[in-house]
Design an enzyme around this catalytic site. Structure first.
Site, short mmCIF file in Angstrom:
data_model
loop_
_atom_site.label_atom_id
_atom_site.label_comp_id
_atom_site.label_asym_id
_atom_site.label_seq_id
_atom_site.Cartn_x
_atom_site.Cartn_y
_atom_site.Cartn_z
N GLY A 1 0.78 -1.24 0.00
CA GLY A 1 0.00 0.00 0.00
C GLY A 1 0.80 1.28 0.00
O GLY A 1 0.33 2.30 0.49
N SER A 2 2.00 1.27 -0.62
CA SER A 2 2.75 2.53 -0.63
C SER A 2 2.08 3.56 -1.54
O SER A 2 2.13 4.76 -1.27
CB SER A 2 4.21 2.29 -1.04
OG SER A 2 4.31 1.89 -2.37
N ASN A 3 1.43 3.11 -2.60
CA ASN A 3 0.70 4.06 -3.46
C ASN A 3 -0.53 4.61 -2.75
O ASN A 3 -0.89 5.77 -2.93
CB ASN A 3 0.32 3.41 -4.79
CG ASN A 3 1.47 3.42 -5.77
OD1 ASN A 3 1.85 4.47 -6.29
ND2 ASN A 3 2.07 2.26 -6.02
N LYS B 1 -6.12 -8.85 -8.23
CA LYS B 1 -7.19 -9.68 -8.83
C LYS B 1 -7.77 -8.98 -10.05
O LYS B 1 -7.73 -7.75 -10.14
CB LYS B 1 -8.31 -9.89 -7.81
CG LYS B 1 -7.90 -10.70 -6.62
CD LYS B 1 -8.12 -12.17 -6.88
CE LYS B 1 -7.83 -12.94 -5.61
NZ LYS B 1 -7.83 -14.35 -5.75
N ILE C 1 -10.49 -7.33 -12.25
CA ILE C 1 -11.70 -6.56 -11.93
C ILE C 1 -12.86 -7.13 -12.75
O ILE C 1 -12.78 -7.20 -13.99
CB ILE C 1 -11.51 -5.06 -12.31
CG1 ILE C 1 -10.33 -4.44 -11.54
CG2 ILE C 1 -12.79 -4.27 -12.04
CD1 ILE C 1 -10.51 -4.37 -10.04
N ASN D 1 -5.38 2.53 -13.10
CA ASN D 1 -4.43 1.59 -12.50
C ASN D 1 -3.03 2.17 -12.66
O ASN D 1 -2.76 2.88 -13.63
CB ASN D 1 -4.51 0.25 -13.25
CG ASN D 1 -3.48 -0.76 -12.76
OD1 ASN D 1 -3.32 -0.95 -11.55
ND2 ASN D 1 -2.78 -1.40 -13.68
N HIS E 1 0.91 1.14 -13.20
CA HIS E 1 1.71 0.00 -13.63
C HIS E 1 3.19 0.40 -13.64
O HIS E 1 3.52 1.50 -14.11
CB HIS E 1 1.27 -0.46 -15.02
CG HIS E 1 1.99 -1.68 -15.49
ND1 HIS E 1 1.66 -2.95 -15.05
CD2 HIS E 1 3.05 -1.83 -16.32
CE1 HIS E 1 2.47 -3.83 -15.61
NE2 HIS E 1 3.33 -3.18 -16.38
N ASP F 1 -4.00 -4.11 -18.50
CA ASP F 1 -2.94 -3.13 -18.81
C ASP F 1 -3.06 -2.52 -20.20
O ASP F 1 -2.05 -2.12 -20.79
CB ASP F 1 -1.54 -3.78 -18.67
CG ASP F 1 -1.27 -4.23 -17.24
OD1 ASP F 1 -1.88 -3.68 -16.31
OD2 ASP F 1 -0.43 -5.15 -17.07
#
Ligand code: GRF
Length: 205
Positions: A12-14, A88, A90, A104, A106, A147
Site C-alpha cells: 500500500g505505498s501508493n 485480482k 476486476i 491503474n 503499472h 494493462d
C-alpha cells in the site's frame, strides 16, 4: 473533489502516496474506501488505523464478487477508483459501472511489459532482460483488457547499467508515488476525460 476508492492487495505505498497528497492539499479528494482482495494486506491495516473505511473480498464466492464490490463502492459514495497494487481481475460488471472512472498504476511504460502475469519484480526483470535503456511508470484507465486501457500519464525512469530488478523497482516506485496522485488530480479537476478511446484534455474541444 473526488470520492476515491483505492483497491489494494499488499503493502500500500501508493495508497499512502494518495493519502499524503490529499493531506498536503495537492489532490482534491477524499479516500472513502480501501478495498482489499486479502484480509492480511498491510495496506488494509494501515487504512483501518487511520479510520479510513475498509473492506476485504477474501472468502467471497466468485459469483458474488462483482455485486459485493459494487455494493461497497456505492455505499461509500465512490465516484472514482484507483487500483494501487490490486492483484485480482476486476469483474467486467465493475468495469462497466465505473467506465472511464477507474485508473491503474503499472510499473513500466505500457503497452510494453504489461499484461497477464506481468506484476511485481517480473516486470522489472523483463525490462532488464530486454536491455531497454528506459523504463518508467504508467497510469491508465482500466478496461476489459489487462494493462491495455487508455493511457493517462507516463513518466520515464532511466535504466542504469548495474540495475537489479529490486533497484529499478525502487526508483520506478518513487515515480509512481508522484504520478498516481497527479493523474487523480486531473480527473478531480475535470481536466481529463476519455473520448474516442483516448484520454484527452477537456480543453481540446
Ligand atoms: C506498484 O508497483 C504498482 O505499480 C503495481 O503494484 C505495486 C503496488 O505497490 N500495480 P504498493 O502496494 O502501492 O506499495
Amino acid at each position: 473533489m473526488l470520492n476515491i476508492a483505492v483497491f489494494v492487495s499488499g503493502r500500500g505505498s501508493n495508497l499512502r502516496a494518495i493519502h499524503e497528497a490529499v493531506e498536503r492539499g495537492t489532490l482534491d479528494a477524499k479516500i472513502v474506501l480501501v478495498l482489499s482482495s486479502r484480509d492480511d494486506a498491510p495496506a488494509l491495516t494501515w487504512a483501518s488505523a487511520r479510520g479510513i473505511p475498509t473492506a476485504s473480498l477474501q472468502g467471497i464466492a466468485a459469483d458474488e464478487v462483482a455485486t459485493n464490490i459494487v455494493q461497497h463502492l456505492e455505499s461509500a459514495g465512490t465516484d472514482f477508483i484507483a487500483l494501487a497494487g490490486y492483484m485480482k481481475r476486476i469483474p467486467e460488471e465493475v468495469v462497466r459501472w465505473y467506465r472511464g472512472r477507474m485508473v491503474n498504476v503499472h510499473p513500466a511504460l505500457l503497452p510494453s511489459f504489461g499484461g497477464k502475469g506481468m506484476y511485481g519484480e517480473r516486470v522489472h526483470k523483463a525490462v532488464l532482460d530486454a536491455g531497454v535503456r528506459v523504463s518508467g511508470a504508467t497510469v491508465h484507465i482500466v478496461d476489459e483488457e489487462y494493462d491495455r486501457g487508455p493511457i493517462v500519464l507516463q513518466r520515464c525512469v532511466p535504466v542504469e547499467e548495474n540495475d537489479t530488478p529490486a533497484s529499478l523497482a525502487e526508483r520506478v516506485l518513487a515515480v509512481e508515488h508522484a504520478l498516481l496522485p497527479e493523474a487523480l488530480q486531473l480527473f478531480s479537476r475535470g481536466q481529463m476525460e476519455v473520448r474516442d478511446g483516448r484520454v484527452q484534455s477537456t480543453k481540446q474541444r
